[in-house]
Design a protein around this motif. Structure first.
Motif, PDB file in Angstrom:
ATOM      1  N   LEU A  21       0.789  -1.256  -0.036  1.00  8.75           N
ATOM      2  CA  LEU A  21      -0.010   0.023   0.110  1.00  8.75           C
ATOM      3  C   LEU A  21       0.804   1.231  -0.090  1.00  8.75           C
ATOM      4  N   SER A  22       2.177   0.974   0.471  1.00 10.78           N
ATOM      5  CA  SER A  22       2.899   2.353   0.441  1.00 10.78           C
ATOM      6  C   SER A  22       3.738   2.288  -0.981  1.00 10.78           C
ATOM      7  N   ALA A  23       4.482   1.178  -1.490  1.00  7.93           N
ATOM      8  CA  ALA A  23       5.190   1.429  -2.512  1.00  7.93           C
ATOM      9  C   ALA A  23       4.518   1.641  -3.815  1.00  7.93           C
ATOM     10  N   VAL A  24       3.237   1.145  -3.978  1.00 10.15           N
ATOM     11  CA  VAL A  24       2.527   1.246  -5.321  1.00 10.15           C
ATOM     12  C   VAL A  24       2.185   2.805  -5.287  1.00 10.15           C
ATOM     13  N   PRO A  25       1.760   3.641  -4.472  1.00  6.81           N
ATOM     14  CA  PRO A  25       1.484   5.001  -4.638  1.00  6.81           C
ATOM     15  C   PRO A  25       2.712   5.928  -4.736  1.00  6.81           C
ATOM     16  N   ILE A  26       3.675   5.412  -3.922  1.00 10.44           N
ATOM     17  CA  ILE A  26       5.048   6.158  -4.247  1.00 10.44           C
ATOM     18  C   ILE A  26       5.557   5.921  -5.626  1.00 10.44           C
ATOM     19  N   VAL A  27       5.439   4.740  -6.298  1.00 13.87           N
ATOM     20  CA  VAL A  27       6.079   4.711  -7.618  1.00 13.87           C
ATOM     21  C   VAL A  27       5.174   5.511  -8.624  1.00 13.87           C
ATOM     22  N   THR A 148       4.019   9.138   3.216  1.00  8.48           N
ATOM     23  CA  THR A 148       3.073   8.025   2.560  1.00  8.48           C
ATOM     24  C   THR A 148       2.980   6.905   3.675  1.00  8.48           C
ATOM     25  N   VAL A 149       4.132   6.555   3.785  1.00 12.49           N
ATOM     26  CA  VAL A 149       4.350   5.159   4.704  1.00 12.49           C
ATOM     27  C   VAL A 149       3.414   5.328   6.003  1.00 12.49           C
ATOM     28  N   SER A 150       3.414   6.865   6.482  1.00 15.64           N
ATOM     29  CA  SER A 150       2.806   6.956   7.839  1.00 15.64           C
ATOM     30  C   SER A 150       1.373   7.192   7.566  1.00 15.64           C
ATOM     31  N   LEU A 151       0.867   7.791   6.389  1.00 18.94           N
ATOM     32  CA  LEU A 151      -0.389   8.207   5.938  1.00 18.94           C
ATOM     33  C   LEU A 151      -1.400   6.811   5.911  1.00 18.94           C
ATOM     34  N   VAL A 152      -0.658   5.668   5.511  1.00 20.50           N
ATOM     35  CA  VAL A 152      -1.134   4.324   4.833  1.00 20.50           C
ATOM     36  C   VAL A 152      -2.074   3.872   6.249  1.00 20.50           C
TER      37      VAL A 152
ATOM     38  N   ARG B  70       7.676  13.420  10.919  1.00 18.23           N
ATOM     39  CA  ARG B  70       7.227  12.962   9.793  1.00 18.23           C
ATOM     40  C   ARG B  70       6.817  11.428   9.500  1.00 18.23           C
ATOM     41  N   ALA B  71       7.766  10.768  10.244  1.00 19.75           N
ATOM     42  CA  ALA B  71       7.834   9.350   9.953  1.00 19.75           C
ATOM     43  C   ALA B  71       6.651   8.440  11.096  1.00 19.75           C
ATOM     44  N   ILE B  72       6.264   9.533  12.247  1.00 16.94           N
ATOM     45  CA  ILE B  72       5.239   8.886  13.084  1.00 16.94           C
ATOM     46  C   ILE B  72       3.947   8.961  12.604  1.00 16.94           C
ATOM     47  N   PRO B  73       3.332   7.750  12.934  1.00 19.48           N
ATOM     48  CA  PRO B  73       1.839   7.807  12.201  1.00 19.48           C
ATOM     49  C   PRO B  73       1.074   8.293  13.388  1.00 19.48           C
ATOM     50  N   THR B  74       0.233   9.432  13.179  1.00 18.04           N
ATOM     51  CA  THR B  74      -0.607  10.260  13.871  1.00 18.04           C
ATOM     52  C   THR B  74      -1.824   9.307  14.490  1.00 18.04           C
ATOM     53  N   LEU B  75      -2.290   8.257  14.110  1.00 22.37           N
ATOM     54  CA  LEU B  75      -3.154   7.324  14.624  1.00 22.37           C
ATOM     55  C   LEU B  75      -2.476   6.443  15.706  1.00 22.37           C
ATOM     56  N   GLY B  76      -1.377   6.211  15.446  1.00 18.57           N
ATOM     57  CA  GLY B  76      -0.804   5.247  16.576  1.00 18.57           C
ATOM     58  C   GLY B  76      -0.415   6.199  17.892  1.00 18.57           C
ATOM     59  N   LEU B  77      -0.084   7.485  17.628  1.00 17.07           N
ATOM     60  CA  LEU B  77       0.059   8.372  18.527  1.00 17.07           C
ATOM     61  C   LEU B  77      -1.263   8.489  19.534  1.00 17.07           C
ATOM     62  N   LEU B  78      -2.200   8.741  18.683  1.00 17.47           N
ATOM     63  CA  LEU B  78      -3.574   8.889  19.454  1.00 17.47           C
ATOM     64  C   LEU B  78      -4.230   7.880  20.146  1.00 17.47           C
ATOM     65  N   THR B  79      -3.905   6.607  19.374  1.00 17.80           N
ATOM     66  CA  THR B  79      -4.264   5.242  20.107  1.00 17.80           C
ATOM     67  C   THR B  79      -3.715   4.909  21.576  1.00 17.80           C
ATOM     68  N   ILE B  80      -2.318   4.985  21.267  1.00 16.71           N
ATOM     69  CA  ILE B  80      -1.405   4.716  22.405  1.00 16.71           C
ATOM     70  C   ILE B  80      -1.894   5.832  23.514  1.00 16.71           C
ATOM     71  N   PRO B 231       8.494  23.359   4.231  1.00 15.90           N
ATOM     72  CA  PRO B 231       8.416  22.108   3.248  1.00 15.90           C
ATOM     73  C   PRO B 231       7.607  20.880   3.895  1.00 15.90           C
ATOM     74  N   GLU B 232       7.930  20.641   5.349  1.00 16.70           N
ATOM     75  CA  GLU B 232       7.326  19.274   5.856  1.00 16.70           C
ATOM     76  C   GLU B 232       5.775  19.455   6.183  1.00 16.70           C
ATOM     77  N   ARG B 233       5.264  18.424   5.764  1.00 17.89           N
ATOM     78  CA  ARG B 233       3.793  18.164   6.059  1.00 17.89           C
ATOM     79  C   ARG B 233       3.467  16.736   6.295  1.00 17.89           C
ATOM     80  N   ASN B 234       2.887  16.529   7.281  1.00 21.06           N
ATOM     81  CA  ASN B 234       2.575  15.194   7.302  1.00 21.06           C
ATOM     82  C   ASN B 234       1.051  15.076   8.081  1.00 21.06           C
ATOM     83  N   THR B 235      -0.066  15.225   7.081  1.00 20.45           N
ATOM     84  CA  THR B 235      -1.301  15.406   7.193  1.00 20.45           C
ATOM     85  C   THR B 235      -1.958  13.782   7.930  1.00 20.45           C
ATOM     86  N   ALA B 236      -3.031  14.031   8.659  1.00 17.13           N
ATOM     87  CA  ALA B 236      -3.545  12.703   9.027  1.00 17.13           C
ATOM     88  C   ALA B 236      -4.641  12.663   8.140  1.00 17.13           C
TER      89      ALA B 236
END
Lengths: 213, 236
Positions: A21-27, A148-152, B70-80, B231-236
């Motif tokens: 689900l991450s790789a396909v959208p990135i490519v 993308t990886v985090s939004l998945v 940027r790498a941290i998933p929002t949903l994970g933070l919210l649930t934990i 430039p950085e954005r990491n929307t949920a």
């Protein structure tokens, strides 16, 4: 740790779901953004509407976008394609600007010199513009891949399974270990994909160090 | 497209704008909640970022924070946080604050950092105190980039506040998750449309603020359109 060892096969399955689900959208987003960015850099008339549209698209929350996509494309609400299309759109929103700036950074003199050497427009794109724009584009590609990886994971709340499912399941059943596993693995996947992109960039563009940032 | 017509009909039905489950109430909840988080993030992030930009110390920290966040998933933070703090507003407050701080900090830092050192030197030469330099020279010049950072944070908070309804029943996420549970796509779509509109409205307000600040910072410059954006954005 006990939870993880008992649920290893589930976690593994979700990890694989997450990866594709991450790789396909990135490519896909990369493949679409390169020509879009080139068009935007070379034609002023396209630049403004394209960058405004992608900027506004990026303002739409992912959950809202994921919910709207089935209605627009006639898909089942829980189809993985919902996440793929949504994340591809976000990816384009992020990358198109980066690609436009990258192609814009190729000097006019350089392009005229390429023309003078007898390059056709097509050859000039592949042999001059893309190699020079590539290293500049790499930075936005990395930002896009990590987001993308985090939004998945967001897809999990509407039933699209990924590592995000570990968050929703863990929350509903009160299992900390499940959520922590999901958090750690998502960050690991993000950094792993980032490393792959850097590596591919280095192999495909060994000249990148010669280009001043 | 028929589905959109149904969702819009739901939004236009006055019955859905009355009583305790009124959509207007949800919008109000969403905005107060997001506004509170953003105000707190600004109260911490702007002074800290300005200080880092002014002194040039702690630059590595900002870079590490923004790229790591940027790498941290929002949903994970919210649930934990939701599991740790229970159902209520504390968990989403904390999770959203964690997400909103890095862009605010980075915008404030990058804005002050981008101020021409010769300008700062000039201000010092005419006898301005450090405090005057920060407040009267650096802040006005940094404003467009600084507001760009707040704009990133605002968008992120507005969108993540939607997810917050997953752990605490509040804001515009509420109709969405009600729709998810009941399998009622029309209600989900109506909620999604409202959140999207709200985000777009906030984005446009911040765009206007940013160009106003840019005009004030460089009154004689050719108006550059929204170049100053973190430039950085990491929307949920």
């Amino acid at each position: 740790m006990q939870w993880l060892s008992q649920n290893l096969h589930i976690v593994w399955g979700l990890l694989l779901d997450h990866l594709w689900l991450s790789a396909v959208p990135i490519v896909l987003a990369f493949a679409i953004s390169v020509p879009l960015g080139w068009l935007a850099a070379r034609h002023r008339r396209i630049r403004t509407p394209l960058l405004t549209a992608t900027g506004l698209l990026y303002a739409i929350p992912s959950l809202a976008l994921f919910i709207m996509i089935p209605a627009i494309f006639g898909l089942a609400a829980r189809s993985p394609w919902v996440a793929i299309i949504g994340l591809t759109l976000y990816g384009i929103a992020l990358l198109a600007r980066g690609a436009a700036d990258a192609f814009g950074s190729v000097g006019r003199d350089t392009m005229l010199a390429a023309d003078a050497l007898g390059h056709s427009a097509w050859a000039r794109f592949w042999r001059v513009e893309l190699p020079l724009a590539g290293p500049v584009m790499l930075a936005s590609l990395r930002v896009m891949a990590v987001s993308t990886v985090s939004l998945v994971t967001v897809g999990a709340v509407i039933g699209i399974s990924s590592l995000g499912t570990l968050f929703t399941d863990g929350f509903q059943r009160g299992i900390d270990a499940s959520i922590v596993t999901g958090l750690v693995l998502t960050v690991v996947v993000a950094f792993a994909l980032d490393a792959v992109i850097v590596l591919v960039g280095r192999v495909a563009m060994p000249w990148r160090k010669a280009v001043p940032a | 497209m028929n589905l959109f017509a149904e969702a819009i009909a739901y939004l236009l039905d006055p019955a859905n704008w009355q009583g305790p489950s009124s959509l207007g109430l949800r919008i109000l909840e969403h905005l107060t909640f997001s506004g509170a988080v953003l105000a707190l993030a600004a109260a911490i992030g702007i002074p800290a970022g300005v200080l880092i930009g002014h002194t040039g110390r702690g630059r590595g920290l900002v870079v590490a924070l923004t790229s790591g966040a940027r790498a941290i998933p929002t949903l994970g933070l919210l649930t934990i946080f939701g599991l740790a703090l229970g159902i209520g507003l504390e968990a989403p407050y904390l999770a959203l604050l964690v997400l909103a701080l890095p862009p605010v900090l980075a915008g404030a830092y990058a804005g002050v950092e981008s101020v021409d050192r010769a300008t700062v030197g000039g201000a010092r030469a005419i006898g301005m105190s450090e405090r005057q330099i920060v407040l009267q020279v650096e802040l006005p010049l940094a404003a467009p980039v600084l507001i760009g950072g707040v704009r990133s944070a605002a968008l992120q908070v507005i969108s993540t506040a939607t997810l917050a309804a997953y752990v605490s029943n509040t804001g515009l996420g509420r109709p969405i998750f009600q729709g998810v549970k009941a399998g009622d796509y029309e209600v989900m779509l109506a909620g999604a449309l409202l959140v999207a509109l709200l985000s777009l409205a906030v984005e446009l307000v911040f765009q206007a603020l940013q160009s106003a600040a840019a005009r004030r910072a460089e009154p004689t410059a050719v108006p550059a359109r929204a170049t100053a954006r973190a430039p950085e954005r990491n929307t949920a």
